[in-house]
Design a protein around this motif. Structure first.
Motif, PDB file in Angstrom:
ATOM      1  N   PHE A  21       0.840  -1.199   0.000  1.00 33.61           N
ATOM      2  CA  PHE A  21       0.000   0.000   0.000  1.00 33.61           C
ATOM      3  C   PHE A  21       0.875   1.249   0.000  1.00 33.61           C
ATOM      4  N   GLY A  22       1.911   1.237   0.838  1.00 32.96           N
ATOM      5  CA  GLY A  22       2.780   2.401   0.943  1.00 32.96           C
ATOM      6  C   GLY A  22       3.497   2.724  -0.348  1.00 32.96           C
ATOM      7  N   ASP A  23       4.011   1.698  -1.009  1.00 31.98           N
ATOM      8  CA  ASP A  23       4.703   1.929  -2.281  1.00 31.98           C
ATOM      9  C   ASP A  23       3.741   2.425  -3.347  1.00 31.98           C
ATOM     10  N   TRP A  24       2.553   1.805  -3.402  1.00 38.26           N
ATOM     11  CA  TRP A  24       1.547   2.249  -4.376  1.00 38.26           C
ATOM     12  C   TRP A  24       1.188   3.714  -4.154  1.00 38.26           C
ATOM     13  N   LEU A  25       0.944   4.074  -2.901  1.00 37.15           N
ATOM     14  CA  LEU A  25       0.552   5.448  -2.592  1.00 37.15           C
ATOM     15  C   LEU A  25       1.660   6.425  -2.951  1.00 37.15           C
ATOM     16  N   ASP A  26       2.886   6.097  -2.585  1.00 34.30           N
ATOM     17  CA  ASP A  26       4.011   6.988  -2.867  1.00 34.30           C
ATOM     18  C   ASP A  26       4.152   7.243  -4.367  1.00 34.30           C
ATOM     19  N   ILE A  27       4.108   6.174  -5.152  1.00 28.16           N
ATOM     20  CA  ILE A  27       4.267   6.329  -6.607  1.00 28.16           C
ATOM     21  C   ILE A  27       3.087   7.104  -7.191  1.00 28.16           C
ATOM     22  N   THR A  28       1.876   6.771  -6.748  1.00 23.85           N
ATOM     23  CA  THR A  28       0.690   7.429  -7.294  1.00 23.85           C
ATOM     24  C   THR A  28       0.731   8.928  -7.061  1.00 23.85           C
ATOM     25  N   GLU A  53       8.465   8.447 -11.982  1.00 30.35           N
ATOM     26  CA  GLU A  53       8.181   9.812 -12.420  1.00 30.35           C
ATOM     27  C   GLU A  53       8.701  10.071 -13.828  1.00 30.35           C
ATOM     28  N   ALA A  54       9.918   9.634 -14.094  1.00 33.20           N
ATOM     29  CA  ALA A  54      10.487   9.817 -15.429  1.00 33.20           C
ATOM     30  C   ALA A  54       9.699   9.018 -16.455  1.00 33.20           C
ATOM     31  N   ALA A  55       9.274   7.812 -16.073  1.00 38.18           N
ATOM     32  CA  ALA A  55       8.483   6.984 -16.991  1.00 38.18           C
ATOM     33  C   ALA A  55       7.157   7.662 -17.307  1.00 38.18           C
ATOM     34  N   ALA A  56       6.489   8.183 -16.287  1.00 41.07           N
ATOM     35  CA  ALA A  56       5.209   8.857 -16.505  1.00 41.07           C
ATOM     36  C   ALA A  56       5.386  10.074 -17.410  1.00 41.07           C
TER      37      ALA A  56
END
Length: 198
Positions: free
Chosen positions: A12-19, A182-185
């Motif tokens: 959950f934490g990784d998903w939230l951070d990336i999102t 971020e770079a990918a997005a």
């Protein structure tokens, strides 16, 4: 249009951070977490709101009742699932399809947009042949609602999907599992116009 879809393979934490880091590059963020309860999804939306991710950008897979109650952008459903048909449900309704026949049927049933794929070879569909750009073109010509291409999409081939009539692309691991999300997005964003049809 750029739809970014969670992979179900992160904490959950990784998903939230990336999102939170990538949402400004996306048109829509899909929460596609098959193991999360309705309560966990509500908590996810609350956390996103706290980080200034608007509800109008959030799409939930399944759970139309949550979409309606939380005033989110849309519900996204499998090809075999019926759409909610109640006066109180005002959000968009999206669906994944795998054939022209299914696309035409879901349009008749009230879909506001469709996902079609997998367009290119992808590890998530290992051993299954890609449907390709020709099928994408045929399907987009067969319906009048927006079609989003999914499956093996990269910044280099995203434009070719739009050339076949797609209104945008959907990306999962290409962003969420990138070394630098971020770079990918940003790379996908550069390859696509922002805004417009769903």
């Amino acid at each position: 249009m750029l739809h970014v879809i969670s992979t179900g393979r992160q904490s959950f934490g990784d998903w939230l951070d990336i999102t939170v880091r990538i949402h400004k590059e996306a048109d829509y963020i899909h929460i596609r977490e098959k193991t999360w309860s309705a309560g966990q999804i509500q908590e996810a939306v609350r956390h996103l709101e706290e980080q200034r991710v608007p509800r109008s950008q959030i799409i939930i897979n399944n759970h139309p009742e949550l979409v309606s109650r939380m005033n989110l952008a849309a519900v996204h459903l499998p090809e075999t699932s019926p759409f909610p048909h109640t006066p109180s449900f005002s959000a968009m309704k999206g669906c994944s399809v795998h054939s022209q026949e299914a696309a035409a049927r879901k349009e008749r049933e009230g879909a506001d947009y469709l996902f079609f794929g997998h367009v290119f070879e992808t590890d998530s569909k290992a051993g299954q042949p890609a449907r390709g750009l020709h099928e994408l073109r045929q399907l987009t010509a067969a319906v009048s609602i927006p079609v989003t291409a999914i499956g093996g999409i990269t910044p280099d081939n995203a434009g070719s999907c739009l050339e076949q009539g797609a209104s945008g692309v959907a990306v999962m691991s290409g962003i969420y599992e990138a070394h630098d999300p971020e770079a990918a997005a940003r790379a996908y964003r550069t390859a696509l116009p922002k805004g417009g049809r769903t």
